[in-house]
Enzyme design. Structure first.
Site, PDB file in Angstrom:
ATOM      1  N   MET A  30       8.807 136.728  24.017  1.00 18.22           N
ATOM      2  CA  MET A  30       8.177 136.622  25.334  1.00 18.22           C
ATOM      3  C   MET A  30       7.673 135.199  25.562  1.00 18.22           C
ATOM      4  O   MET A  30       6.840 134.952  26.425  1.00 18.22           O
ATOM      5  CB  MET A  30       7.030 137.627  25.456  1.00 18.22           C
ATOM      6  CG  MET A  30       7.534 139.076  25.371  1.00 18.22           C
ATOM      7  SD  MET A  30       6.557 140.220  26.330  1.00 18.22           S
ATOM      8  CE  MET A  30       4.975 140.047  25.547  1.00 18.22           C
ATOM      9  N   TYR A  32       5.982 131.301  24.824  1.00 17.42           N
ATOM     10  CA  TYR A  32       4.772 130.675  24.268  1.00 17.42           C
ATOM     11  C   TYR A  32       4.923 130.616  22.748  1.00 17.42           C
ATOM     12  O   TYR A  32       4.100 131.121  21.982  1.00 17.42           O
ATOM     13  CB  TYR A  32       3.505 131.416  24.702  1.00 17.42           C
ATOM     14  CG  TYR A  32       2.347 130.461  24.899  1.00 17.42           C
ATOM     15  CD1 TYR A  32       2.338 129.590  25.977  1.00 17.42           C
ATOM     16  CD2 TYR A  32       1.299 130.406  23.991  1.00 17.42           C
ATOM     17  CE1 TYR A  32       1.304 128.688  26.149  1.00 17.42           C
ATOM     18  CE2 TYR A  32       0.260 129.502  24.155  1.00 17.42           C
ATOM     19  CZ  TYR A  32       0.268 128.652  25.240  1.00 17.42           C
ATOM     20  OH  TYR A  32      -0.750 127.751  25.411  1.00 17.42           O
ATOM     21  N   HIS A  37       7.481 132.745  15.728  1.00 20.95           N
ATOM     22  CA  HIS A  37       8.788 132.760  16.396  1.00 20.95           C
ATOM     23  C   HIS A  37       9.753 131.791  15.701  1.00 20.95           C
ATOM     24  O   HIS A  37      10.934 132.088  15.523  1.00 20.95           O
ATOM     25  CB  HIS A  37       8.644 132.331  17.860  1.00 20.95           C
ATOM     26  CG  HIS A  37       7.744 133.185  18.684  1.00 20.95           C
ATOM     27  ND1 HIS A  37       6.507 132.745  19.128  1.00 20.95           N
ATOM     28  CD2 HIS A  37       7.870 134.440  19.158  1.00 20.95           C
ATOM     29  CE1 HIS A  37       5.926 133.692  19.846  1.00 20.95           C
ATOM     30  NE2 HIS A  37       6.731 134.747  19.881  1.00 20.95           N
ATOM     31  N   GLN A  61       7.172 146.289  29.782  1.00 24.48           N
ATOM     32  CA  GLN A  61       6.462 146.736  28.579  1.00 24.48           C
ATOM     33  C   GLN A  61       4.941 146.579  28.670  1.00 24.48           C
ATOM     34  O   GLN A  61       4.242 146.821  27.698  1.00 24.48           O
ATOM     35  CB  GLN A  61       7.013 146.051  27.328  1.00 24.48           C
ATOM     36  CG  GLN A  61       6.725 144.570  27.223  1.00 24.48           C
ATOM     37  CD  GLN A  61       7.536 143.935  26.103  1.00 24.48           C
ATOM     38  OE1 GLN A  61       8.756 143.881  26.152  1.00 24.48           O
ATOM     39  NE2 GLN A  61       6.843 143.454  25.063  1.00 24.48           N
ATOM     40  N   LYS A 149       5.249 141.240  12.046  1.00 23.51           N
ATOM     41  CA  LYS A 149       3.973 141.212  12.774  1.00 23.51           C
ATOM     42  C   LYS A 149       3.873 142.432  13.682  1.00 23.51           C
ATOM     43  O   LYS A 149       2.826 143.055  13.791  1.00 23.51           O
ATOM     44  CB  LYS A 149       3.899 139.917  13.585  1.00 23.51           C
ATOM     45  CG  LYS A 149       3.019 139.951  14.810  1.00 23.51           C
ATOM     46  CD  LYS A 149       1.628 139.531  14.489  1.00 23.51           C
ATOM     47  CE  LYS A 149       0.620 139.767  15.586  1.00 23.51           C
ATOM     48  NZ  LYS A 149       1.051 139.602  16.938  1.00 23.51           N
ATOM     49  N   ILE A 176       3.863 135.696   9.818  1.00 22.15           N
ATOM     50  CA  ILE A 176       3.355 134.334   9.600  1.00 22.15           C
ATOM     51  C   ILE A 176       1.893 134.254  10.070  1.00 22.15           C
ATOM     52  O   ILE A 176       1.564 134.715  11.175  1.00 22.15           O
ATOM     53  CB  ILE A 176       4.209 133.301  10.377  1.00 22.15           C
ATOM     54  CG1 ILE A 176       5.700 133.440  10.023  1.00 22.15           C
ATOM     55  CG2 ILE A 176       3.712 131.879  10.130  1.00 22.15           C
ATOM     56  CD1 ILE A 176       6.060 133.117   8.603  1.00 22.15           C
ATOM     57  N   SER A 186       0.787 134.798  20.360  1.00 24.22           N
ATOM     58  CA  SER A 186       0.601 134.093  21.640  1.00 24.22           C
ATOM     59  C   SER A 186      -0.736 134.496  22.252  1.00 24.22           C
ATOM     60  O   SER A 186      -1.353 133.726  22.990  1.00 24.22           O
ATOM     61  CB  SER A 186       1.739 134.441  22.602  1.00 24.22           C
ATOM     62  OG  SER A 186       2.986 134.236  21.976  1.00 24.22           O
ATOM     63  N   ARG A 187      -1.200 135.712  21.957  1.00 24.87           N
ATOM     64  CA  ARG A 187      -2.458 136.205  22.544  1.00 24.87           C
ATOM     65  C   ARG A 187      -3.694 135.562  21.902  1.00 24.87           C
ATOM     66  O   ARG A 187      -4.793 135.722  22.433  1.00 24.87           O
ATOM     67  CB  ARG A 187      -2.527 137.731  22.441  1.00 24.87           C
ATOM     68  CG  ARG A 187      -1.562 138.433  23.376  1.00 24.87           C
ATOM     69  CD  ARG A 187      -1.831 139.930  23.478  1.00 24.87           C
ATOM     70  NE  ARG A 187      -1.118 140.524  24.596  1.00 24.87           N
ATOM     71  CZ  ARG A 187       0.044 141.176  24.497  1.00 24.87           C
ATOM     72  NH1 ARG A 187       0.602 141.325  23.312  1.00 24.87           N
ATOM     73  NH2 ARG A 187       0.638 141.686  25.566  1.00 24.87           N
TER      74      ARG A 187
HETATM   75  P1  AMP Z   1       6.551 138.144  21.133  1.00 22.91           P
HETATM   76  O1  AMP Z   1       6.923 136.876  21.794  1.00 22.91           O
HETATM   77  O2  AMP Z   1       5.100 138.240  20.763  1.00 22.91           O
HETATM   78  O3  AMP Z   1       7.068 139.356  21.853  1.00 22.91           O
HETATM   79  O4  AMP Z   1       7.288 138.141  19.722  1.00 22.91           O
HETATM   80  C1  AMP Z   1       8.676 137.915  19.625  1.00 22.91           C
HETATM   81  C2  AMP Z   1       9.099 138.140  18.205  1.00 22.91           C
HETATM   82  O5  AMP Z   1       8.392 137.252  17.347  1.00 22.91           O
HETATM   83  C3  AMP Z   1       8.804 139.571  17.708  1.00 22.91           C
HETATM   84  O6  AMP Z   1       9.866 140.026  16.898  1.00 22.91           O
HETATM   85  C4  AMP Z   1       7.537 139.365  16.904  1.00 22.91           C
HETATM   86  O7  AMP Z   1       7.377 140.332  15.885  1.00 22.91           O
HETATM   87  C5  AMP Z   1       7.777 137.989  16.311  1.00 22.91           C
HETATM   88  N1  AMP Z   1       6.492 137.403  15.936  1.00 22.91           N
HETATM   89  C6  AMP Z   1       5.416 137.163  16.731  1.00 22.91           C
HETATM   90  N2  AMP Z   1       4.384 136.687  15.990  1.00 22.91           N
HETATM   91  C7  AMP Z   1       4.819 136.618  14.710  1.00 22.91           C
HETATM   92  C8  AMP Z   1       4.222 136.233  13.473  1.00 22.91           C
HETATM   93  N3  AMP Z   1       2.960 135.814  13.406  1.00 22.91           N
HETATM   94  N4  AMP Z   1       4.975 136.299  12.354  1.00 22.91           N
HETATM   95  C9  AMP Z   1       6.258 136.739  12.401  1.00 22.91           C
HETATM   96  N5  AMP Z   1       6.875 137.133  13.531  1.00 22.91           N
HETATM   97  C10 AMP Z   1       6.168 137.081  14.671  1.00 22.91           C
END
Ligand code: AMP
Length: 284
Positions: A30, A32, A37, A61, A149, A176, A186-187
């Site tokens: 998503m 940021y 990522h 979502q 995560k 991570i 991102s939050r």
């Molecule tokens: P998001 O942009 O938050 O929807 O995340 C996109 C992808 O990045 C998803 O598969 C998340 O699980 C992964 N992701 C986000 N934060 C982390 C993190 N801290 N460590 C590993 N993967 C992450």
């Protein structure tokens, strides 16, 4: 690296790569982007000839009272990070490119989505399954990369791919963290300085739980109680859930007699954060 806004442009790029016999990895995000990522992009670049990063804040979502409007966005920053990590294409569609007028088909799931985040975010996983299915159909990747995560999301996607015979491999990547332990998200940008400090109770509780498992504790109630007690001592924290579930089915278990996931969701002020550990990773 190219940034494209339309499904047609993604299809054209993938068609060209396929004609050269190249493999394709997909990293759905998503935006940021942060090092979490980036680790997914690194894994895809390592495994595949070409890597597509989707960068789309998926309205479907988010629940009606959630943070769709305020969710952070920065395409320029995302492009720089993705390019530095070797991505070949960013797909950054507008919502109406993904959901045209009259859109009315959905991918949904029972059982796995009726626990953990699915309870407090009832429309969330229908939105995730629908958008990820669309991305799989648009990009037709050989492999797609998801972070541990979002452990329930990873389990849901694996289950969907298996149930619906989707022809690709799902790769789960390690969680991570920031140096002080906070799971990267991102939050995290929503947190003020005081909340940022308070947010450490999540990773501290995860540590308490994982140490107990490492030490041989198998009673879920004991582990959950110890974690909850630590979080409840922080005035800015409000627990959504702290649970131990079967790692495959996401159903709660009283005893750690199989691979399990310990997952937590905690509000720090108005910001809802998640963290987790897999018992198999702790024991390894
Ligand atoms: P998001 O942009 O938050 O929807 O995340 C996109 C992808 O990045 C998803 O598969 C998340 O699980 C992964 N992701 C986000 N934060 C982390 C993190 N801290 N460590 C590993 N993967 C992450």
């Amino acid at each position: 690296m190219k940034i494209v806004k339309t499904i047609a442009e993604v299809r054209a790029a993938v068609k060209e790569w396929r004609s050269e016999g190249l493999t394709v990895g997909l990293v759905p995000t998503m935006g940021y982007l942060h090092e979490g990522h980036a680790s997914l992009i690194d894994a895809s670049v390592r495994d595949n000839d070409r890597t597509v990063v989707s960068d789309f804040v998926n309205p479907m979502q988010f629940g009606p009272t959630e943070d769709l409007q305020s969710y952070p966005r920065d395409l320029e920053h995302d492009a720089a990070l993705a390019e530095a990590h070797g991505a070949d294409l960013i797909f950054n569609p507008e919502p109406d490119e993904m959901y045209h007028e009259g859109f009315s088909s959905f991918v949904d799931m029972t059982v796995l989505t009726q626990e953990l985040c699915g309870l407090s975010r009832p429309v969330h996983f229908r939105g995730v399954c629908t958008v990820v299915s669309k991305l799989f159909n648009i990009v037709t990747p050989d492999r797609a990369y998801f972070g541990k995560k979002d452990a329930q999301q990873l389990a849901v996607i694996r289950h969907m791919v298996d149930d619906l015979n989707m022809p690709l491999e799902i790769i789960g990547c390690p969680l991570i963290r920031e140096e002080d332990g906070l799971a990267k998200s991102s939050r995290n940008t929503y947190l003020n300085a005081e909340e940022r400090k308070a947010a450490l109770v999540l990773s501290q509780a995860i540590k308490i739980g994982s140490e107990l498992v490492k030490g041989g504790e198998t009673n879920a109630e004991k582990i959950v109680s110890a974690m909850k007690a630590h979080i409840e001592a922080e005035p800015l924290a409000r627990i959504d859930y702290v649970k131990l579930v079967d790692a495959a089915t996401m159903q709660q278990i009283p005893t750690l007699d199989r691979p399990a996931l310990c997952a937590i969701a905690v509000y720090i002020g108005k910001t809802r954060l998640i963290d987790n550990f897999f018992t198999e990773d702790v024991k390894a």
